[in-house]
Design an enzyme around this catalytic site. Structure first.
Site, PDB file in Angstrom:
ATOM      1  N   SER A  33       0.830  -1.234   0.095  1.00  0.00           N
ATOM      2  CA  SER A  33       0.073  -0.093   0.019  1.00  0.00           C
ATOM      3  C   SER A  33       0.968   1.236   0.063  1.00  0.00           C
ATOM      4  CB  SER A  33      -0.841   0.044   1.297  1.00  0.00           C
ATOM      5  OG  SER A  33      -1.601  -1.196   1.455  1.00  0.00           O
TER       6      SER A  33
HETATM    7  N1  SAH Z   1      -0.740  -4.979   3.911  1.00  0.00           N
HETATM    8  C1  SAH Z   1      -0.104  -5.252   2.791  1.00  0.00           C
HETATM    9  C2  SAH Z   1      -0.674  -4.912   1.406  1.00  0.00           C
HETATM   10  C3  SAH Z   1      -1.715  -5.894   1.230  1.00  0.00           C
HETATM   11  S1  SAH Z   1      -2.128  -6.179  -0.455  1.00  0.00           S
HETATM   12  C4  SAH Z   1       1.511  -4.631   2.996  1.00  0.00           C
HETATM   13  O1  SAH Z   1       1.703  -3.788   4.022  1.00  0.00           O
HETATM   14  O2  SAH Z   1       2.424  -4.626   1.829  1.00  0.00           O
HETATM   15  C5  SAH Z   1      -3.606  -7.042   0.089  1.00  0.00           C
HETATM   16  C6  SAH Z   1      -3.215  -8.575   0.563  1.00  0.00           C
HETATM   17  O3  SAH Z   1      -4.441  -9.090   0.991  1.00  0.00           O
HETATM   18  C7  SAH Z   1      -2.815  -9.415  -0.619  1.00  0.00           C
HETATM   19  O4  SAH Z   1      -1.670  -9.729  -0.202  1.00  0.00           O
HETATM   20  C8  SAH Z   1      -3.648 -10.595  -0.811  1.00  0.00           C
HETATM   21  O5  SAH Z   1      -3.134 -11.775  -1.129  1.00  0.00           O
HETATM   22  C9  SAH Z   1      -4.357 -10.598   0.518  1.00  0.00           C
HETATM   23  N2  SAH Z   1      -5.713 -10.974   0.724  1.00  0.00           N
HETATM   24  C10 SAH Z   1      -6.667 -10.937  -0.093  1.00  0.00           C
HETATM   25  N3  SAH Z   1      -7.852 -11.822   0.189  1.00  0.00           N
HETATM   26  C11 SAH Z   1      -7.604 -12.336   1.464  1.00  0.00           C
HETATM   27  C12 SAH Z   1      -8.181 -13.276   2.197  1.00  0.00           C
HETATM   28  N4  SAH Z   1      -9.496 -13.648   2.037  1.00  0.00           N
HETATM   29  N5  SAH Z   1      -7.376 -13.582   3.281  1.00  0.00           N
HETATM   30  C13 SAH Z   1      -5.950 -13.153   3.567  1.00  0.00           C
HETATM   31  N6  SAH Z   1      -5.601 -12.394   2.868  1.00  0.00           N
HETATM   32  C14 SAH Z   1      -6.182 -11.980   1.665  1.00  0.00           C
END
Ligand code: SAH
Length: 216
Positions: free
Chosen positions: A63
């Site tokens: 992000s």
């Molecule tokens: N917080 C992260 C950015 C996240 S991007 C950082 O600091 O880099 C969003 C993430 O959510 C992705 O890696 C994706 O794989 C995950 N995601 C999406 N759906 C999900 C679910 N149902 N359970 C766990 N993770 C999930």
């Protein structure tokens, strides 16, 4: 980049956060201490100090730093808190939270991202973070309830299991809305009588998907 250039970029990075409304000293301190450059590999590494989202493995994104900081600020983490993050991604947001909370649990549906984030946590000696591969829309029943929950992928509505795993007095921050649209960042506060919802700002996140990823 040489050391001077890195130092200048880091200063600009913190200045950009302040100008976007990040004022809480503990949050700024955590953002200063945890180097975003350590969470981005390859071509994009040199853009780590720019205030923009960047691609990471598995087609996901790390992000935008100002969004990480504003979400962290909205979460109002206290030193004794047990926090759940859904969407580990690069591990950057979890690392920021680890500076403010007693314990951080973070889950991602991609085991590769969890594995790589764990390696970074270990290298940085962030021993109060535990990362799991799981579908985070069901929360983490074993460790529930949580003082704080942060979701970094967008669902259409707050997932009911996450609401159920929030302590009374607890706070959850998450983006809601359709994945291909601008979403709303909301803050949910649980009190004796139920849940209070507050809309914070427009954001754009990858979707919260069901199940775990198929790669190893
Ligand atoms: N917080 C992260 C950015 C996240 S991007 C950082 O600091 O880099 C969003 C993430 O959510 C992705 O890696 C994706 O794989 C995950 N995601 C999406 N759906 C999900 C679910 N149902 N359970 C766990 N993770 C999930």
């Amino acid at each position: 980049m040489n050391d001077d250039e890195i130092a200048t970029r880091k200063m600009q990075f913190l200045f950009a956060l302040r100008s976007k409304g990040v004022t809480e000293p503990r949050v700024l301190e955590a953002m200063e201490k945890i180097d975003r450059g350590g969470f981005i590999k390859g071509l994009f590494a040199e853009r780590a100090y720019e205030d923009m989202p960047l691609p990471i493995a598995c087609g996901q994104t790390i992000s935008q730093p100002s969004v990480v900081a504003l979400m962290t600020q909205a979460l109002d983490v206290q030193p004794r808190d047990k926090v759940l993050e859904v969407g580990t991604g690069s591990g950057y947001q979890a690392a920021i939270l680890s500076q403010l909370a007693r314990r951080v649990y973070t889950v991602d549906r991609h085991s590769r991202l969890v594995r790589e984030a764990r390696e970074i946590f270990e290298a940085l000696d962030l021993s109060n973070i535990t990362a799991f591969t799981a579908d985070g829309s069901f929360g983490l029943l074993d460790q529930a309830p949580f003082d704080r929950i942060i979701v970094t992928a967008a669902a259409e509505d707050p997932p009911p299991p996450l609401l159920a795993q929030l302590k009374i007095g607890g706070i959850m921050v998450l983006p809601v809305g359709q994945s291909d649209h601008v979403q709303s960042l909301i803050r949910v506060t649980r009190n004796d009588g139920g849940f209070e919802y507050e809309e914070l700002r427009p954001v754009r996140f990858v979707p919260l998907l069901e199940g775990v990823g198929r790669e190893s």
